[in-house]
Design a protein around this motif. Structure first.
Motif, PDB file in Angstrom:
ATOM      1  N   UNK A   1       0.753  -1.292  -0.410  1.00 45.54           N
ATOM      2  CA  UNK A   1      -0.329  -0.494  -0.095  1.00 45.54           C
ATOM      3  C   UNK A   1       0.442   1.038   0.019  1.00 45.54           C
ATOM      4  N   UNK A   2       1.564   1.192   0.452  1.00 51.40           N
ATOM      5  CA  UNK A   2       2.835   2.416   0.604  1.00 51.40           C
ATOM      6  C   UNK A   2       3.894   2.477  -0.051  1.00 51.40           C
ATOM      7  N   UNK A   3       3.938   1.686  -0.746  1.00 55.60           N
ATOM      8  CA  UNK A   3       4.225   1.121  -1.791  1.00 55.60           C
ATOM      9  C   UNK A   3       3.822   2.246  -3.828  1.00 55.60           C
ATOM     10  N   UNK A   4       2.312   1.385  -3.115  1.00 57.17           N
ATOM     11  CA  UNK A   4       1.658   1.892  -3.998  1.00 57.17           C
ATOM     12  C   UNK A   4       0.586   4.155  -4.104  1.00 57.17           C
ATOM     13  N   UNK A   5       0.984   3.495  -3.039  1.00 57.94           N
ATOM     14  CA  UNK A   5       0.353   5.526  -2.519  1.00 57.94           C
ATOM     15  C   UNK A   5       1.906   6.603  -3.395  1.00 57.94           C
ATOM     16  N   UNK A   6       3.515   6.132  -2.928  1.00 54.73           N
ATOM     17  CA  UNK A   6       3.580   6.077  -3.717  1.00 54.73           C
ATOM     18  C   UNK A   6       3.879   7.120  -4.641  1.00 54.73           C
ATOM     19  N   UNK A   7       2.953   5.629  -5.299  1.00 49.35           N
ATOM     20  CA  UNK A   7       3.948   5.957  -7.437  1.00 49.35           C
ATOM     21  C   UNK A   7       2.407   6.099  -7.710  1.00 49.35           C
ATOM     22  N   UNK A   8       0.900   5.658  -6.983  1.00 48.34           N
ATOM     23  CA  UNK A   8      -0.386   5.710  -8.306  1.00 48.34           C
ATOM     24  C   UNK A   8      -0.800   6.137  -6.934  1.00 48.34           C
ATOM     25  N   UNK A   9      -0.823   7.439  -6.627  1.00 49.42           N
ATOM     26  CA  UNK A   9      -2.245   7.485  -5.835  1.00 49.42           C
ATOM     27  C   UNK A   9      -3.225   7.740  -5.777  1.00 49.42           C
ATOM     28  N   UNK A  10      -3.648   7.639  -7.103  1.00 50.39           N
ATOM     29  CA  UNK A  10      -5.579   7.592  -7.345  1.00 50.39           C
ATOM     30  C   UNK A  10      -5.519   5.998  -8.081  1.00 50.39           C
ATOM     31  N   UNK A  11      -4.755   5.583  -8.138  1.00 49.11           N
ATOM     32  CA  UNK A  11      -5.526   4.738  -8.508  1.00 49.11           C
ATOM     33  C   UNK A  11      -5.570   3.832  -7.000  1.00 49.11           C
ATOM     34  N   UNK A  12      -7.083   2.239  -7.503  1.00 47.64           N
ATOM     35  CA  UNK A  12      -7.360   2.324  -6.487  1.00 47.64           C
ATOM     36  C   UNK A  12      -7.113  -0.127  -6.912  1.00 47.64           C
ATOM     37  N   UNK A  13      -7.329  -0.647  -5.242  1.00 44.48           N
ATOM     38  CA  UNK A  13      -6.572  -1.745  -5.176  1.00 44.48           C
ATOM     39  C   UNK A  13      -7.924  -2.531  -4.755  1.00 44.48           C
ATOM     40  N   UNK A  14      -8.024  -3.375  -5.619  1.00 41.41           N
ATOM     41  CA  UNK A  14     -10.148  -4.725  -4.640  1.00 41.41           C
ATOM     42  C   UNK A  14      -9.580  -5.553  -4.033  1.00 41.41           C
TER      43      UNK A  14
END
Length: 308
Positions: free
Chosen positions: A117-130
């Protein structure tokens, strides 16, 4: 052979929608067409494929044997075309608002997902992981619901019918409180099966490997409690006579486990192999490649922290 220059691929899109909805009016509403336009398209498809394809019943349209025969190939073909077109569109993580869906084996979600989650927030803050449960199918056409899995694979086998990469293979341990009434006894398959277990549901793990291994020995474990999350299990073990299993590496990742007694699982063939799995039809699409590469990077980084 059908001359594809004379074939309207939109007819196949309508065909797959009718297979799903079993209603001309519902398909028309979903695709923004008139019912007569959908009926006309179905009529053209019947001529081209030389089959009735659907017949009316009191419950709606029912497919013919021929329609049931070709639907999987049609869906696979449309999926390949969609992936080929999407692959040409550059995925920019920082700008994307895409929704990805994943299934993650519950044993490892606790240490993997926070870092992921930290990595995704850093690189792609607007995507959603379901994050979806394993009760949702990911076989064959079910991959339209899931972009990637991190799943348990029985033993050291490789998953079939999908692309996969092994993330980790780990031994399995049996956990109980140090003053458990049977803590001093050697852990045998018979004792293991007889003791009351708290176990993760199949929807959380995606596998029945333990029960299958016991059944091969003519044994069946006593499942006193089945839960859908690992998070509550260590506390239960500390205060009851229940036992549970876990990957050996989890002993270094969950500090609560340091207070428990661990013994090797007496089912030698059972190894917890964790695999990243994905649909081969999606692997060339740039967004999907980013997702898989990110999962692998995060997982490897977490494992390196606990390796000697």
């Amino acid at each position: 052979m059908v001359n594809l220059r004379d074939f309207d691929l939109n007819l196949l899109v309508i065909f797959t929608n009718i297979m799903e909805q079993r209603s001309i009016s519902k398909v028309a509403s979903e695709l923004g067409l008139s019912p007569s336009a959908v009926s006309h398209a179905l009529g053209r498809l019947r001529v081209m494929l030389n089959d009735q394809l659907f017949y009316r019943t009191a419950k709606g349209l029912e497919p013919t044997d021929r329609a049931r025969e070709i639907i999987v190939q049609v869906e696979d073909g449309l999926s390949c075309l969609s992936s080929a077109i999407s692959a040409q569109q550059q995925f920019v993580p920082a700008e994307s608002d895409r929704v990805f869906s994943m299934q993650v084996a519950n044993y490892i979600s606790g240490f993997f997902l926070p870092s992921f989650a930290r990595r995704v927030r850093e690189e792609a803050p607007n995507i959603t992981i379901d994050i979806l449960p394993f009760s949702i199918s990911s076989e064959s056409s079910g991959w339209d619901r899931v972009d990637a899995q991190i799943r348990l694979t029985p033993g050291r086998l490789k998953p079939k019918a999908v692309r996969s990469q092994r993330l980790m293979a780990d031994d399995v341990v049996v956990l109980m409180r140090p003053d458990h009434p049977r803590a001093a006894e050697p852990m045998t398959a018979e004792l293991y099966a007889r003791l009351p277990h708290v176990k993760l549901s199949q929807a959380s793990t995606g596998t029945t490997v333990i029960d299958d291994a016991l059944a091969g020995r003519g044994l069946e474990r006593h499942s006193a409690l089945v839960v859908d999350s690992w998070d509550t299990i260590p506390d239960m073990l500390l205060t009851t006579d229940l036992i549970a299993i876990a990957p050996r590496r989890l002993l270094d990742l969950d500090p609560r486990l340091k207070h428990l007694k661990a013994a090797p699982l007496p089912l030698e063939e059972v190894v917890f192999s964790f695999d990243l799995c994905w649909d081969p039809n999606s692997e060339k699409e740039s967004g999907h490649k980013w997702l898989c590469e990110t999962i692998i990077d995060v997982f490897n980084a977490e494992i390196k922290q606990i390796e000697p």
